[in-house]
Design a protein around this motif. Structure first.
Motif, PDB file in Angstrom:
ATOM      1  N   SER A   1      14.807 -21.136 -73.752  1.00 18.54           N
ATOM      2  CA  SER A   1      14.775 -19.830 -72.389  1.00 18.54           C
ATOM      3  C   SER A   1      14.699 -19.673 -71.313  1.00 18.54           C
ATOM      4  CB  SER A   1      15.063 -18.687 -73.312  1.00 18.54           C
ATOM      5  OG  SER A   1      13.793 -18.535 -73.698  1.00 18.54           O
ATOM      6  N   GLY A   2      14.653 -18.939 -70.844  1.00 18.92           N
ATOM      7  CA  GLY A   2      13.761 -19.185 -69.303  1.00 18.92           C
ATOM      8  C   GLY A   2      14.567 -18.402 -67.888  1.00 18.92           C
ATOM      9  N   THR A   3      13.718 -18.110 -67.049  1.00 21.17           N
ATOM     10  CA  THR A   3      14.502 -17.477 -66.092  1.00 21.17           C
ATOM     11  C   THR A   3      14.126 -18.166 -64.409  1.00 21.17           C
ATOM     12  OG1 THR A   3      12.790 -16.281 -65.182  1.00 21.17           O
ATOM     13  CG2 THR A   3      13.925 -15.045 -66.930  1.00 21.17           C
ATOM     14  N   CYS A   4      15.008 -18.244 -63.677  1.00 18.87           N
ATOM     15  CA  CYS A   4      14.281 -19.089 -62.456  1.00 18.87           C
ATOM     16  C   CYS A   4      14.877 -17.702 -61.397  1.00 18.87           C
ATOM     17  CB  CYS A   4      15.744 -20.209 -62.282  1.00 18.87           C
ATOM     18  SG  CYS A   4      16.174 -21.094 -60.726  1.00 18.87           S
ATOM     19  N   LEU A   5      14.024 -17.182 -60.760  1.00 18.06           N
ATOM     20  CA  LEU A   5      14.098 -15.682 -59.635  1.00 18.06           C
ATOM     21  C   LEU A   5      14.816 -15.192 -60.409  1.00 18.06           C
ATOM     22  CD1 LEU A   5      16.437 -18.560 -57.046  1.00 18.06           C
ATOM     23  CD2 LEU A   5      13.352 -17.823 -56.783  1.00 18.06           C
ATOM     24  N   GLY A   6      13.937 -15.203 -61.600  1.00 19.22           N
ATOM     25  CA  GLY A   6      13.821 -13.912 -61.852  1.00 19.22           C
ATOM     26  C   GLY A   6      15.026 -12.825 -62.806  1.00 19.22           C
ATOM     27  N   LEU A   7      16.207 -14.193 -62.810  1.00 21.54           N
ATOM     28  CA  LEU A   7      17.529 -14.808 -63.375  1.00 21.54           C
ATOM     29  C   LEU A   7      18.041 -15.383 -64.557  1.00 21.54           C
ATOM     30  CD1 LEU A   7      19.866 -14.706 -60.249  1.00 21.54           C
ATOM     31  CD2 LEU A   7      19.230 -12.738 -61.904  1.00 21.54           C
TER      32      LEU A   7
ATOM     33  N   VAL B   1       9.826 -28.353 -72.861  1.00 22.80           N
ATOM     34  CA  VAL B   1       9.422 -28.400 -71.619  1.00 22.80           C
ATOM     35  C   VAL B   1       9.202 -26.604 -71.137  1.00 22.80           C
ATOM     36  CG1 VAL B   1       9.667 -28.734 -69.368  1.00 22.80           C
ATOM     37  CG2 VAL B   1      10.330 -30.790 -71.179  1.00 22.80           C
ATOM     38  N   THR B   2       7.944 -26.397 -71.089  1.00 23.00           N
ATOM     39  CA  THR B   2       7.821 -25.402 -70.920  1.00 23.00           C
ATOM     40  C   THR B   2       6.880 -25.400 -69.256  1.00 23.00           C
ATOM     41  OG1 THR B   2       7.191 -24.199 -72.849  1.00 23.00           O
ATOM     42  CG2 THR B   2       6.374 -23.147 -70.984  1.00 23.00           C
ATOM     43  N   ILE B   3       7.611 -24.592 -67.909  1.00 19.86           N
ATOM     44  CA  ILE B   3       7.513 -24.860 -66.826  1.00 19.86           C
ATOM     45  C   ILE B   3       6.858 -23.012 -65.908  1.00 19.86           C
ATOM     46  CG2 ILE B   3       8.317 -25.622 -64.619  1.00 19.86           C
ATOM     47  CD1 ILE B   3       9.355 -27.955 -65.811  1.00 19.86           C
TER      48      ILE B   3
ATOM     49  N   ILE C   1      10.311 -19.872 -61.137  1.00 21.62           N
ATOM     50  CA  ILE C   1      10.520 -20.712 -62.452  1.00 21.62           C
ATOM     51  C   ILE C   1       9.429 -20.617 -63.342  1.00 21.62           C
ATOM     52  CG2 ILE C   1      11.391 -22.965 -63.710  1.00 21.62           C
ATOM     53  CD1 ILE C   1      11.744 -23.939 -60.928  1.00 21.62           C
ATOM     54  N   ASP C   2      10.246 -19.724 -64.724  1.00 21.93           N
ATOM     55  CA  ASP C   2       9.520 -19.713 -65.935  1.00 21.93           C
ATOM     56  C   ASP C   2      10.720 -19.391 -66.895  1.00 21.93           C
ATOM     57  OD1 ASP C   2       7.995 -18.942 -67.756  1.00 21.93           O
ATOM     58  OD2 ASP C   2       7.714 -16.127 -66.921  1.00 21.93           O
ATOM     59  N   VAL C   3      10.603 -20.759 -67.074  1.00 22.79           N
ATOM     60  CA  VAL C   3      11.476 -21.524 -68.514  1.00 22.79           C
ATOM     61  C   VAL C   3      10.127 -22.137 -70.178  1.00 22.79           C
ATOM     62  CG1 VAL C   3      12.979 -21.672 -67.051  1.00 22.79           C
ATOM     63  CG2 VAL C   3      11.249 -24.242 -67.939  1.00 22.79           C
TER      64      VAL C   3
END
Length: 307
Positions: free
Chosen positions: A61-67, A24-26, A6-8
């Motif tokens: 914005s961001g990605t979850c599992l690279g998506l 929120v950034t995680i 997770i990279d948001v």
């Protein structure tokens, strides 16, 4: 492939012009267990749903599992197991029938074999023909986790999964979570239990739409900079109302005949306690602050966004 499951960044969600999640950034590394803590209404569930593509953020914005969480939400859903806060399976169906139905929804091939293998892996085979409605809380929890595992996910999002189950069932559940993490599955779990938070690789504490603390349990405790005293004696509960109103005290809680008293400024706290320490038949000891002490202190420092 990113090292983060997770990279948001700057996720925001508003309802009725109020930001229930605000910037929120995680980042959660792959194969780790992260605890997601905070009071009810703090925005944890909304954040989890945005991160796995179930809810579109108003900003961020961001990605979850690279998506990409905005443009590839369907692909994310196919790789995420989501366990809801409430038991959401069909109580009139057996364990096997529930898992078979969910497997069919996912379009899993060789359903019978897949369900049987999963029941054996999750120790559900002996309950295969028992109706879900007759299961205890711990077994319902295990069934729900098995359902979340059916699509062979790379990420598990667990929303207060152990609420209302006994201590042994909670411990068994966490043993299973650590086994799954050892297999490379990333886990983000929301919980109100401090002992569960301490079993995570790291924790994120959210209050009123904002992240207010993050890191390992020890890092969060150290960063709070609290001084904590314990006092043992009789009749100490009567001290609680007065101490809780003292600005030098941010956490005071009785544990049987012992009080835990914490504050961020050592000198001010000791000054506030000076008169109490003269009380006969009391025993005072300085103690390491607990995670609960830190969270009570943290809540005293943030503003309710619904106020």
């Amino acid at each position: 492939m990113t090292d983060f499951a997770i990279d948001v960044q700057n996720l925001t969600k508003r309802y009725d012009h109020r930001a229930v999640v605000d910037g929120v950034t995680i980042q959660v590394p792959r194969g780790k267990i992260y605890g997601f803590l905070g009071p009810n209404g703090s925005g944890k569930t909304t954040t989890m749903r945005m991160m796995c593509g179930l809810l579109t953020p108003d900003e961020g914005s961001g990605t979850c599992l690279g998506l990409d969480i905005r443009t590839q939400s369907e692909a994310i859903k196919n790789n995420v197991g989501y366990m809801t806060q409430r038991f959401s399976y069909w109580e009139d169906l057996t364990v096997r029938e529930n898992l078979t139905f969910v497997a069919d929804l996912y379009g899993i091939e060789n359903t019978t074999q897949a369900v049987q293998a999963l029941m054996e892996k999750m120790d559900l085979a002996t309950r295969a023909d028992q109706r879900a409605g007759s299961l205890s809380g711990g077994w319902k929890q295990r069934l729900a986790l098995a359902g979340a595992m059916l699509p062979n996910p790379k990420l598990l999002l667990l929303d207060e999964p152990t609420a209302g189950v006994d201590p042994k069932a909670r411990r068994d559940f966490w043993d299973e979570i650590h086994r799954l993490a050892d297999e490379g599955i990333t886990v983000l779990v929301s919980t109100h239990y401090m002992d569960e938070a301490e079993r995570c690789h790291a924790i994120i504490y959210m209050a009123y739409g904002h992240i207010v603390a993050r890191g390992t349990v020890q890092e969060v405790i150290d960063h709070a900079g609290l001084t904590t005293w314990t006092v043992t004696g009789e009749g100490l509960t009567a001290w609680v109302p007065t101490l809780s109103r003292n600005p030098a005290v941010t956490a005071v809680a009785p544990f049987g005949s012992t009080l835990h008293i914490s504050g961020p400024d050592r000198a001010e706290l000791e000054s506030a306690l000076a008169s109490y320490r003269a009380t006969p038949n009391t025993v005072w000891k300085e103690a390491a602050p607990s995670l609960e002490d830190v969270f009570i202190h943290t809540m005293s420092q943030v503003e309710d966004n619904a106020a």
